[in-house]
Design an enzyme around this catalytic site. Structure first.
Site, short mmCIF file in Angstrom:
data_model
loop_
_atom_site.label_atom_id
_atom_site.label_comp_id
_atom_site.label_asym_id
_atom_site.label_seq_id
_atom_site.Cartn_x
_atom_site.Cartn_y
_atom_site.Cartn_z
N ALA A 12 -51.57 -33.56 -0.62
CA ALA A 12 -51.10 -34.90 -0.26
C ALA A 12 -49.70 -35.22 -0.76
O ALA A 12 -49.12 -36.23 -0.36
CB ALA A 12 -52.07 -35.95 -0.79
N HIS A 174 -49.14 -29.29 16.44
CA HIS A 174 -48.83 -30.69 16.78
C HIS A 174 -48.18 -30.84 18.16
O HIS A 174 -48.16 -31.91 18.73
CB HIS A 174 -47.99 -31.36 15.68
CG HIS A 174 -46.53 -31.01 15.71
ND1 HIS A 174 -46.03 -29.89 15.11
CD2 HIS A 174 -45.47 -31.65 16.29
CE1 HIS A 174 -44.72 -29.85 15.31
NE2 HIS A 174 -44.36 -30.90 16.01
N GLU A 212 -33.25 -26.71 18.15
CA GLU A 212 -33.17 -27.77 17.13
C GLU A 212 -31.76 -27.86 16.60
O GLU A 212 -31.06 -26.84 16.49
CB GLU A 212 -34.13 -27.46 15.99
CG GLU A 212 -35.58 -27.44 16.44
CD GLU A 212 -36.52 -27.37 15.28
OE1 GLU A 212 -36.91 -28.43 14.79
OE2 GLU A 212 -36.86 -26.26 14.85
N HIS A 236 -46.23 -23.14 18.73
CA HIS A 236 -45.82 -24.13 19.74
C HIS A 236 -45.41 -23.47 21.07
O HIS A 236 -45.84 -23.88 22.14
CB HIS A 236 -44.63 -24.97 19.25
CG HIS A 236 -44.83 -25.58 17.90
ND1 HIS A 236 -46.05 -26.03 17.47
CD2 HIS A 236 -43.97 -25.82 16.88
CE1 HIS A 236 -45.92 -26.53 16.25
NE2 HIS A 236 -44.67 -26.40 15.87
N LYS A 324 -31.00 -30.86 20.10
CA LYS A 324 -32.45 -30.81 19.94
C LYS A 324 -33.07 -31.04 21.31
O LYS A 324 -32.82 -32.08 21.95
CB LYS A 324 -32.89 -31.90 18.97
CG LYS A 324 -34.38 -32.19 18.99
CD LYS A 324 -35.03 -31.97 17.66
CE LYS A 324 -36.52 -32.27 17.72
NZ LYS A 324 -37.34 -31.27 17.09
C1 BG6 Z 1 -42.81 -27.42 13.05
C2 BG6 Z 1 -41.92 -26.37 12.42
O1 BG6 Z 1 -44.07 -26.89 13.32
O2 BG6 Z 1 -42.21 -27.87 14.25
C3 BG6 Z 1 -40.54 -26.94 12.17
O3 BG6 Z 1 -42.49 -25.93 11.21
C4 BG6 Z 1 -39.97 -27.52 13.45
O4 BG6 Z 1 -39.67 -25.96 11.63
C5 BG6 Z 1 -40.95 -28.48 14.08
O5 BG6 Z 1 -38.77 -28.18 13.12
C6 BG6 Z 1 -40.48 -28.96 15.44
O6 BG6 Z 1 -41.30 -29.98 15.85
P1 BG6 Z 1 -40.76 -31.19 16.71
O7 BG6 Z 1 -41.96 -32.02 17.00
O8 BG6 Z 1 -39.72 -31.89 15.88
O9 BG6 Z 1 -40.15 -30.57 17.92
#
Ligand code: BG6
Length: 457
Positions: A12, A174, A212, A236, A324
Site C-alpha cells: 500500500a 489496466h 510515451e 498491454h 504520448k
Molecule cells: C504500465 C507500465 O503498465 O503502463 C508503464 O508499467 C507505462 O511503464 C504505463 O507507462 C502506460 O499506461 P498508460 O495507461 O499511461 O498508457
C-alpha cells in the site's frame, strides 16, 4: 456493490496505490458504486494511512469533499512484513475488527500491488492464516507484470491455483479497463461493413503503437530489470493485438473472448525487432550505469493462421519519445487502379485511438472538386465529443468488475502463459541510443526500409 467489501491492499505504500487504487476507490464511492466498504492498506513501512491518503489526494481532480471524507473515514493501515506469518495473523485480527466495527459482510478483495516475486509467498501466507476464508467472497487481484518470463509465470500460476480457483484470480492488465480497448471487439463484431474485410485478403498490415513522452521517473529499479518488452509489449500490446486479430467469439462475453484471445496468442511469432535506449537513461535513479535495458522497441510479428497469413503486425513502443499516444492502425490493400491517368491514391485506413483524443477514424479516398484526382479524407469519430471526456477510469472499471465477479477484462492463465512464450523467444540484441523527444533510434529507419513500413503517426 451493495453488500460491501473490504479492500486489503498489500503493497500500500507504493506508487500504484497512491496514483491509481485509492483514486479509483474514491471515484467508485463518489459515483455511488460501492455501498459499505473499508480499505486496509498493508506494507512493510511504519507509516500512517493519513500519509498515503494525502499523497493520493494529489491525483484526484475536482475533489468532492464529501466522498473524500468518506474514503478517509473508512481507510486503515497495518504494518506487515510479507515474509512473517505472525504479521499476517495480526493483519487478520485487524481486518476482522474493522469488518465488525463497520458491520461489513466479509467480502474481501485482496490486491497484490507488489512485484511478482512476492506473489507466491503472499498468497500462501494469506491462506495459511485463514484470511482468505471468510463468510463473504474472497478474490485476489495480481498487478502486472505477472512473472518475468514463462517459467516464473507458470510457477506463480501453479502456486496460487493451489489456494484460489481461477474464478477468484484477477490478473490485472489496466489497458483492458480502458474504454476504447473495450470498444475494439464491439466495433469489429457489430459492423457488417467491417467484418468481411477483416482478413489478409483485404488488410495489408497492422500497426500497434504505444508511445510515451515521459522517462522511467522514480521506477528505475523496476524498469531496469524489465525493459519495454516486458513492461508493456508482453501485456498491454499483446492484449491489443489479441483483441484486434482474434476470431469471432461465440458470444461477445467474458470466457468466449478470453478463449479466442488465448488461441490467437498461441499463433503469434516475432519475426524481427529493433531495440533502443534513450540518452541519459543510465543516469536515472536506480538504473545500472552499464544498463543494456531497452526503453524502445519496434517489432515485426506474424500470426500463423488462415486469416492473417502474410499480414505483418508491427508494434512500436518507447519512453521519452516525441508524444504520448496509443493507436491501432489497420492498413487496407489498395484497390486495382481503374483511373484513366495516374493512380496516386493511398490505401484506406482505420485508426483506433485508444488515447489521447479517444476515437476512431476512417481514411477513404474521394475526388478533388473539378479535378479527376483523388485525396484521402478522414471520417472521424471523436469519443469525447459524443460521450463527454473519458476520465481515466481504467482502475475504476477493474475494481468494479472484481466486485461484481466479472472476469471479462482480466487475463486468464493461458493468455498470460501464451504471451510470455512469445516474448521468451527474443534473443539478446544490440540496443541503440536515441535522443529524448525523438521518434526512436536512427537505426529504426533501416528496420522501416527493410520491412517497408511507414509508421502512420
Ligand atoms: C504500465 C507500465 O503498465 O503502463 C508503464 O508499467 C507505462 O511503464 C504505463 O507507462 C502506460 O499506461 P498508460 O495507461 O499511461 O498508457
Amino acid at each position: 456493490m451493495k453488500d460491501g467489501v473490504t479492500f486489503v491492499i498489500l503493497g500500500a505504500t507504493g506508487d500504484l496505490t497512491k496514483r491509481k487504487l485509492i483514486p479509483a476507490i474514491y471515484h467508485l464511492v463518489k459515483n455511488g458504486k460501492i455501498g459499505k466498504f473499508a480499505i486496509v492498506g498493508a506494507a512493510r513501512s511504519n507509516i500512517q494511512i493519513k500519509k498515503i491518503l494525502s499523497e493520493s489526494e494529489k491525483f484526484i481532480k475536482n475533489l468532492d469533499k464529501k466522498a473524500w471524507k468518506k474514503v478517509i473515514y473508512f481507510s486503515y493501515y497495518h504494518r506487515v512484513d510479507f515474509y512473517q506469518q505472525e504479521d499476517y495473523r495480526q493483519l487478520k485480527k485487524f481486518v476482522e475488527e474493522i469488518e465488525k466495527k463497520h458491520k461489513l459482510s466479509g467480502n474481501r478483495l485482496f490486491y497484490l500491488a507488489t512485484m511478482p516475486q512476492h506473489f507466491e509467498i503472499m498468497t500462501f501466507n494469506l491462506a495459511k492464516i485463514g484470511l482468505v476464508k471468510t463468510k463473504g467472497w474472497a478474490r485476489c487481484a495480481y498487478e502486472k507484470p505477472f512473472g518475468e518470463d514463462l517459467k516464473s509465470a507458470k510457477k506463480i500460476n501453479k502456486s496460487i491455483l493451489k489456494i484460489f480457483n481461477e474464478s477468484q484470480i484477477y490478473r490485472i492488465d489496466h489497458y483492458l479497463g480502458k474504454e476504447l480497448v473495450g470498444n475494439i471487439s464491439l466495433v469489429r463484431f457489430t459492423n457488417r461493413i467491417l467484418e468481411p474485410l477483416w482478413k489478409n485478403k483485404h488488410i495489408e498490415s497492422v500497426q500497434i503503437i504505444l508511445d510515451e513522452d515521459m522517462g522511467v521517473g522514480n521506477r528505475g529499479p523496476y524498469y531496469d530489470k524489465y525493459g519495454a518488452i516486458k513492461d508493456v509489449v508482453q501485456n498491454h500490446m499483446m492484449q491489443l493485438l489479441a483483441l484486434t486479430a482474434m476470431e469471432a467469439p461465440k458470444k461477445l462475453v467474458g470466457e468466449y473472448i478470453r478463449n479466442e484471445k488465448a488461441k490467437l496468442l498461441s499463433k503469434v511469432k516475432i519475426k524481427d525487432l529493433i531495440l533502443g535506449q534513450y540518452e541519459d537513461y543510465k543516469k536515472e535513479k536506480g538504473v545500472s550505469k552499464k544498463s543494456k535495458t531497452e526503453t524502445f522497441a519496434a517489432l515485426k510479428l506474424e500470426i500463423n493462421n488462415q486469416r492473417w497469413k502474410g499480414v505483418p503486425f508491427f508494434l512500436k513502443t518507447g519512453k521519452n519519445l516525441d508524444k504520448k499516444q496509443t493507436l491501432i492502425i489497420i492498413k487496407f490493400k489498395k484497390v486495382d487502379c481503374l483511373l484513366a491517368k495516374t493512380c496516386e491514391f493511398d490505401s484506406n485506413y482505420i485508426i483506433i485511438r485508444i488515447q489521447p483524443d479517444e476515437g476512431i477514424s476512417f481514411e477513404i479516398n474521394q475526388k478533388i472538386p473539378e479535378k479527376n484526382e483523388v485525396i484521402p479524407i478522414k471520417v472521424d469519430f471523436c469519443h469525447s465529443c459524443l460521450f463527454g471526456p473519458n476520465t481515466p477510469r481504467g482502475y475504476e472499471n477493474l475494481l468494479e468488475d472484481i466486485m461484481k465477479g466479472d472476469q471479462s477484462i482480466f487475463v486468464r492463465k493461458d493468455e498470460i502463459e501464451n504471451s510470455w512464450r512469445i516474448i521468451d523467444e527474443i534473443k539478446k540484441r544490440k540496443v541503440y541510443s536515441y535522443k529524448k523527444g525523438s521518434k526512436g533510434p536512427e537505426q529504426l529507419n533501416i528496420f522501416n526500409k527493410k520491412h517497408n513500413i511507414i509508421w502512420k503517426q
